[in-house]
Design an enzyme around this catalytic site. Sequence first.
Site, PDB file in Angstrom:
ATOM      1  N   ASP A 414       0.852  -1.145   0.032  1.00 22.68           N
ATOM      2  CA  ASP A 414      -0.111  -0.053   0.048  1.00 22.68           C
ATOM      3  C   ASP A 414       0.989   1.361   0.129  1.00 22.68           C
ATOM      4  OD1 ASP A 414      -2.116   1.394   0.158  1.00 22.68           O
ATOM      5  OD2 ASP A 414      -2.592   1.049   2.244  1.00 22.68           O
ATOM      6  N   GLU A 417       2.529   4.775  -4.307  1.00 24.12           N
ATOM      7  CA  GLU A 417       2.367   5.820  -5.394  1.00 24.12           C
ATOM      8  C   GLU A 417       3.823   6.428  -5.767  1.00 24.12           C
ATOM      9  OE1 GLU A 417      -0.968   4.445  -4.286  1.00 24.12           O
ATOM     10  OE2 GLU A 417       0.221   5.645  -3.057  1.00 24.12           O
ATOM     11  N   ASP A 494      -8.990   3.281  -2.402  1.00 27.44           N
ATOM     12  CA  ASP A 494      -9.817   3.790  -1.366  1.00 27.44           C
ATOM     13  C   ASP A 494     -11.129   4.188  -1.929  1.00 27.44           C
ATOM     14  OD1 ASP A 494      -7.869   3.051   0.165  1.00 27.44           O
ATOM     15  OD2 ASP A 494      -7.153   4.984   0.484  1.00 27.44           O
TER      16      ASP A 494
END
Length: 638
Positions: A414, A417, A494
Amino acid sequence: MRFSSFAAESGGQGPEVRVWGASDVLVVTAPLPGALRVRLLPEARANTLGFPRVGPKRSFALRPDLPAGAPLQVTEAGAELWVSAGGLSLHLNRVTGAWRVVTGHGPADDGAEGRELVSALDWSGEAPTQRPALDAERFNLRRTRLHLDAPDGAMYLGFGERVGPLDKRGMHLTFWNTDCFPHHTETDPLYVSVPFTTVLQGGRAHGVFVDEPWRMEVDVARAHPTELRWASAGPELDVYVLAGPRPADVLRRYADLTGYAPMPPLWALGAAQSRWGYRTADDLRAVIQGYRDRNLPLDSVYVDIDYMDAYKVWTVSRANFPDLRAFVKEAGEQGVKLVPIVDPGVKLEAGYDVYEEAAKGDHLVRTARGDVLVGEVWPDPAVFPDFTRPEVVAWWAGRHKFFADAGIQGQWNDMNEPACFSLRQPRETEGKTLPYDARHGTRTHLEVHNAYANGMSEASRLGYAKFSPNVRPWVLTRAGYAGIQRHATVWTGDNTATWSHLALSLPMIQGLGLSGIPFAAADVGGFAGDTTGELLARWYQAAVGYAFVRNHAALGTADQEPWRFGEAVTDVIRSALELRYRLLPHLYTLAHAATRTALPVLRPLALHWPADEDAAREDTQYLLGEGLLVAPVLRAGH
């Protein structure tokens, strides 16, 4: 004349034809049958020290074992140049620089012209400026441009993780992986950037893949209704044209280039329960018992950042999980696997072995001035491993011994990015991430941002291969670039507990499948906000054909385990899960097929019915294989 010279020779990646003029260079190779690669280097004289030669280029997307390209056939007729191989031909006008790719072998085919796949109307670039690039305003974010013809009626599918309809014509898209909490039905960009599109026209398909991890934009016939316009912050555009004629052929050729997804373990296709807020081993025991008491199937539980010691990756809170290995064994005896979260942010703390190793080995992203870049994610302060370098990937893979020793067989990566909430050295950033001028070895973050997550997930798979060689691991990722399918499965990030996001999940997953990512899914029930019994039940029904089924919710939201809304809702969810498990042999077969054909598990109708415009635009239904149609209820009260 734009191109006064050309040469056919052996380059760094096999035979190539290089064409050059006063400032520009164009290089053609044929990496695979049915695939032509066209490297466009405008202003190469200013950007390339070895002009007119250009060196080999490292790709984060291409599979590492790609063979040397095929021989090229060159035909010259005045200002016209034809380069042919593998059933495709590039036709270049050396005066204007315009080029197009057609099927067949050009003039060698008895003068017959093949079907035109791509027509480049214009391509241009800018020489680098002399100003120091120390902030976003001084970066030219549209340094290199390519304008392709977008014929009337052509549909453009894919482009990675996107909202909106399957056909992206009329949209302007940005490739810049972004931490979105939560994303919305109009959010752009999102977490996964794949600059690859399957073009449908008249029932036939071809592909265009622009292998550039730089920040990039594409205008899909929006500002200019007859043009597909690419604009990159980098000095070149590396374009692959992939032949069809079916969408399935395009996906297969893309996977031949970038790699096929590995086979997931069977348990990962079963029911999973997750929540940001399961803090302790006892919380997870209660979840498992809740499923078993109600005769609900369950194969895995996910644990979020709460299991770590002070958010330090590769640690465990002894207060919350006194004996992690014993708990993994205990859950395994009940048929349940534990899937922990892993974040890339490493806490900057003296004596913390992960940080000390990273600092000593020079494994961290640095600022433009050469200092270690320090920011904040969940740990504060945090530093960031540089996954764009092979030695850092190998180091991170070595940290997976921690999981292997505990008996863990899967994880979810997670915040990759990469997400960064704030910086100790204040800089302007685009979104919650690192600044453009952060340094990854000799590269800037502007160049490698989109590829950052690929290296992290590659390290995960390498780690399991090293320490758990007899295990088929499960690696899930939020972010990625082209080629991510070799390393990880993708979830759509999300989302929210709303009917619009239930409906949105289908075109998002289908679009990822058309972008070469065959295993993708959305969080069932919605991550942010409070779900309802009706919404949760309908979501489970719609997710019968997801590549994996994970109920996941955010900290502070209402409980959304299947039994939280009364027996009637629990019964509907149980029926949906039982259908999922009856379909597992079929789903497992589709998963195996994906590793050989690149066809996704959850398939848009366009994949098998490209000539039917209604089917090609249908995104409220999907196919499992070619013979099973899933048409879920996606609205309240229906």
